[in-house]
Design a protein around this motif. Structure first.
Motif, PDB file in Angstrom:
ATOM      1  N   UNK A   6       0.856  -1.187   0.000  1.00 23.24           N
ATOM      2  CA  UNK A   6       0.000   0.000   0.000  1.00 23.24           C
ATOM      3  C   UNK A   6       0.895   1.240   0.000  1.00 23.24           C
ATOM      4  N   UNK A   7       0.681   2.123  -0.961  1.00 26.34           N
ATOM      5  CA  UNK A   7       1.515   3.316  -1.031  1.00 26.34           C
ATOM      6  C   UNK A   7       0.680   4.567  -1.278  1.00 26.34           C
ATOM      7  N   UNK A   8       1.219   5.687  -0.849  1.00 24.80           N
ATOM      8  CA  UNK A   8       0.636   6.997  -1.089  1.00 24.80           C
ATOM      9  C   UNK A   8       1.572   7.745  -2.029  1.00 24.80           C
ATOM     10  N   UNK A   9       1.048   8.211  -3.173  1.00 20.76           N
ATOM     11  CA  UNK A   9       1.829   9.006  -4.109  1.00 20.76           C
ATOM     12  C   UNK A   9       1.288  10.427  -4.085  1.00 20.76           C
ATOM     13  N   UNK A  10       2.120  11.349  -3.659  1.00 17.83           N
ATOM     14  CA  UNK A  10       1.730  12.747  -3.472  1.00 17.83           C
ATOM     15  C   UNK A  10       2.304  13.573  -4.615  1.00 17.83           C
ATOM     16  N   UNK A  11       1.463  14.322  -5.279  1.00 15.43           N
ATOM     17  CA  UNK A  11       1.886  15.163  -6.396  1.00 15.43           C
ATOM     18  C   UNK A  11       1.705  16.641  -6.079  1.00 15.43           C
ATOM     19  N   UNK A 163       4.765   2.777   1.876  1.00 18.24           N
ATOM     20  CA  UNK A 163       5.690   3.713   1.221  1.00 18.24           C
ATOM     21  C   UNK A 163       4.930   4.967   0.807  1.00 18.24           C
ATOM     22  N   UNK A 164       5.584   6.109   0.960  1.00 18.71           N
ATOM     23  CA  UNK A 164       5.057   7.356   0.434  1.00 18.71           C
ATOM     24  C   UNK A 164       6.046   7.895  -0.602  1.00 18.71           C
ATOM     25  N   UNK A 165       5.500   8.416  -1.691  1.00 21.22           N
ATOM     26  CA  UNK A 165       6.304   8.974  -2.778  1.00 21.22           C
ATOM     27  C   UNK A 165       5.842  10.402  -3.010  1.00 21.22           C
ATOM     28  N   UNK A 166       6.779  11.345  -3.022  1.00 20.70           N
ATOM     29  CA  UNK A 166       6.433  12.753  -3.229  1.00 20.70           C
ATOM     30  C   UNK A 166       7.049  13.214  -4.548  1.00 20.70           C
ATOM     31  N   UNK A 180       8.611  12.790   5.385  1.00 22.48           N
ATOM     32  CA  UNK A 180       8.755  11.425   4.900  1.00 22.48           C
ATOM     33  C   UNK A 180       9.761  10.628   5.718  1.00 22.48           C
ATOM     34  N   UNK A 181       9.692   9.293   5.586  1.00 14.51           N
ATOM     35  CA  UNK A 181      10.502   8.375   6.376  1.00 14.51           C
ATOM     36  C   UNK A 181      11.607   7.765   5.504  1.00 14.51           C
ATOM     37  N   UNK A 182      12.425   6.913   6.107  1.00 18.94           N
ATOM     38  CA  UNK A 182      13.542   6.321   5.374  1.00 18.94           C
ATOM     39  C   UNK A 182      13.081   5.446   4.224  1.00 18.94           C
ATOM     40  N   UNK A 183      11.944   4.792   4.351  1.00 18.34           N
ATOM     41  CA  UNK A 183      11.454   3.910   3.290  1.00 18.34           C
ATOM     42  C   UNK A 183      10.726   4.667   2.183  1.00 18.34           C
ATOM     43  N   UNK A 184      10.593   5.983   2.336  1.00 20.67           N
ATOM     44  CA  UNK A 184       9.858   6.784   1.367  1.00 20.67           C
ATOM     45  C   UNK A 184      10.792   7.355   0.302  1.00 20.67           C
ATOM     46  N   UNK A 185      10.191   7.932  -0.739  1.00 17.54           N
ATOM     47  CA  UNK A 185      10.957   8.394  -1.897  1.00 17.54           C
ATOM     48  C   UNK A 185      10.494   9.791  -2.308  1.00 17.54           C
ATOM     49  N   UNK A 186      11.461  10.645  -2.631  1.00 23.98           N
ATOM     50  CA  UNK A 186      11.181  11.946  -3.227  1.00 23.98           C
ATOM     51  C   UNK A 186      11.600  11.895  -4.694  1.00 23.98           C
ATOM     52  N   UNK A 187      10.675  12.203  -5.597  1.00 19.68           N
ATOM     53  CA  UNK A 187      11.005  12.364  -7.005  1.00 19.68           C
ATOM     54  C   UNK A 187      11.052  13.872  -7.272  1.00 19.68           C
ATOM     55  N   UNK A 224       8.523   4.729 -11.637  1.00 19.40           N
ATOM     56  CA  UNK A 224       7.584   4.158 -10.672  1.00 19.40           C
ATOM     57  C   UNK A 224       7.768   2.655 -10.464  1.00 19.40           C
ATOM     58  N   UNK A 225       7.962   1.848 -11.511  1.00 22.78           N
ATOM     59  CA  UNK A 225       8.141   0.412 -11.256  1.00 22.78           C
ATOM     60  C   UNK A 225       9.495   0.065 -10.639  1.00 22.78           C
ATOM     61  N   UNK A 226      10.427   1.038 -10.604  1.00 23.94           N
ATOM     62  CA  UNK A 226      11.784   0.769 -10.141  1.00 23.94           C
ATOM     63  C   UNK A 226      12.084   1.333  -8.758  1.00 23.94           C
ATOM     64  N   UNK A 227      11.096   1.886  -8.091  1.00 23.81           N
ATOM     65  CA  UNK A 227      11.355   2.603  -6.848  1.00 23.81           C
ATOM     66  C   UNK A 227      12.022   1.728  -5.796  1.00 23.81           C
ATOM     67  N   UNK A 228      11.710   0.461  -5.789  1.00 21.19           N
ATOM     68  CA  UNK A 228      12.296  -0.429  -4.797  1.00 21.19           C
ATOM     69  C   UNK A 228      13.770  -0.688  -4.994  1.00 21.19           C
ATOM     70  N   UNK A 229      14.315  -0.297  -6.148  1.00 20.04           N
ATOM     71  CA  UNK A 229      15.720  -0.565  -6.437  1.00 20.04           C
ATOM     72  C   UNK A 229      16.659   0.459  -5.828  1.00 20.04           C
ATOM     73  N   UNK A 230      16.154   1.649  -5.540  1.00 20.66           N
ATOM     74  CA  UNK A 230      17.011   2.723  -5.037  1.00 20.66           C
ATOM     75  C   UNK A 230      17.313   2.518  -3.559  1.00 20.66           C
ATOM     76  N   UNK A 231      18.585   2.602  -3.224  1.00 20.11           N
ATOM     77  CA  UNK A 231      18.985   2.559  -1.822  1.00 20.11           C
ATOM     78  C   UNK A 231      18.899   3.970  -1.251  1.00 20.11           C
ATOM     79  N   UNK A 232      19.402   4.151  -0.040  1.00 21.48           N
ATOM     80  CA  UNK A 232      19.350   5.468   0.591  1.00 21.48           C
ATOM     81  C   UNK A 232      20.232   6.455  -0.161  1.00 21.48           C
ATOM     82  N   UNK A 233      19.987   7.728   0.056  1.00 23.84           N
ATOM     83  CA  UNK A 233      20.793   8.758  -0.576  1.00 23.84           C
ATOM     84  C   UNK A 233      20.099   9.363  -1.774  1.00 23.84           C
TER      85      UNK A 233
END
Length: 240
Positions: A6-11, A163-166, A180-187, A224-233
């Protein structure tokens, strides 16, 4: 990395979901003298007052609501972004809730999202939300943070989403991404204010989320389909 169900994608809207700035666009289409006035701002007005003044002058020059709406209907909205969001909604895993969190004009957003193929965006689904902020007396950044916090509080806790994605671009997007948290992603769109603030203030401000920089909407569709591949940073779309 834990599986995301379950994820939240914020635009953000201008220059994030859409490929233009709504306030500037309507004058570029309808009255370039007023667009120049917005650029030069001879009266040194606060932004929302400047937009209101230009709208009044457009009306005085014979401009109509229909002129503004017609301009918005032809505003650039990249097909790749449309495909990306439609796919998010059609995929059952992860289940995605979409949240449009923006200080762009509500009427402008509704007009754009109700146009043709973009109708899907204004009706994300029963579990999804379109939250466009009116321009507040307090700073836009503070209002955006408060609205995101209020939304998450209504869900009960951070843990409601795996996961939350901004997806954002501007300097005002910096405050909400600190939520956002460590498991979240900023685009973050490259070459704009959000990238600057992340590089200048991110570490000192305690930014926890992973950051991926993108330039074009086609890269967001690809990411979007690759978000799980990115590590921290911090990453760039070409690295994924």
């Amino acid at each position: 990395m834990a599986q995301v169900s379950k994820q939240l994608v914020i635009y953000d809207f201008d220059w994030s979901m859409a490929d233009q700035d709504t306030d500037r666009w309507i004058f570029e289409v309808n009255n370039i003298k007023l667009r120049r006035r917005m650029k030069d701002n001879p009266d040194n007005l606060q932004w929302t007052d400047l937009v209101a003044q230009c709208c009044e002058r457009l009306h005085a020059a014979g401009g109509t609501r229909e002129d503004i709406e017609n301009a918005l209907r032809i505003m650039p909205f990249h097909p790749a972004m449309i495909r990306a969001i439609k796919k998010l909604k059609s995929d059952s895993v992860p289940q995605t809730t979409l949240l449009c969190l923006s200080n762009a004009n509500q009427v402008f957003i509704d007009t754009i999202l109700g146009n043709g193929d973009q109708t899907a965006f204004s009706k994300f689904g029963e579990e999804s939300t379109l939250m466009a902020l009116s321009t507040p007396a307090k700073s836009v950044a503070a209002q955006t943070c408060e609205e995101l916090e209020a939304y998450l509080n209504r869900k009960g806790s951070d843990g409601f989403y795996d996961r939350m994605v901004y997806v954002g671009d501007g300097r005002n997007d910096f405050c909400p991404i600190l939520r956002l948290r460590e498991q979240d992603v900023v685009l973050a769109r490259v070459g704009r204010g959000l990238e600057e603030r992340i590089k200048e203030e991110g570490a000192a401000s305690g930014l926890k989320a992973r950051v991926i920089y993108w330039a074009g909407a086609w890269e967001v569709e690809e990411l979007f389909p690759k978000l799980g591949q990115a590590e921290s940073g911090e990453w760039h779309a070409d690295d994924m």
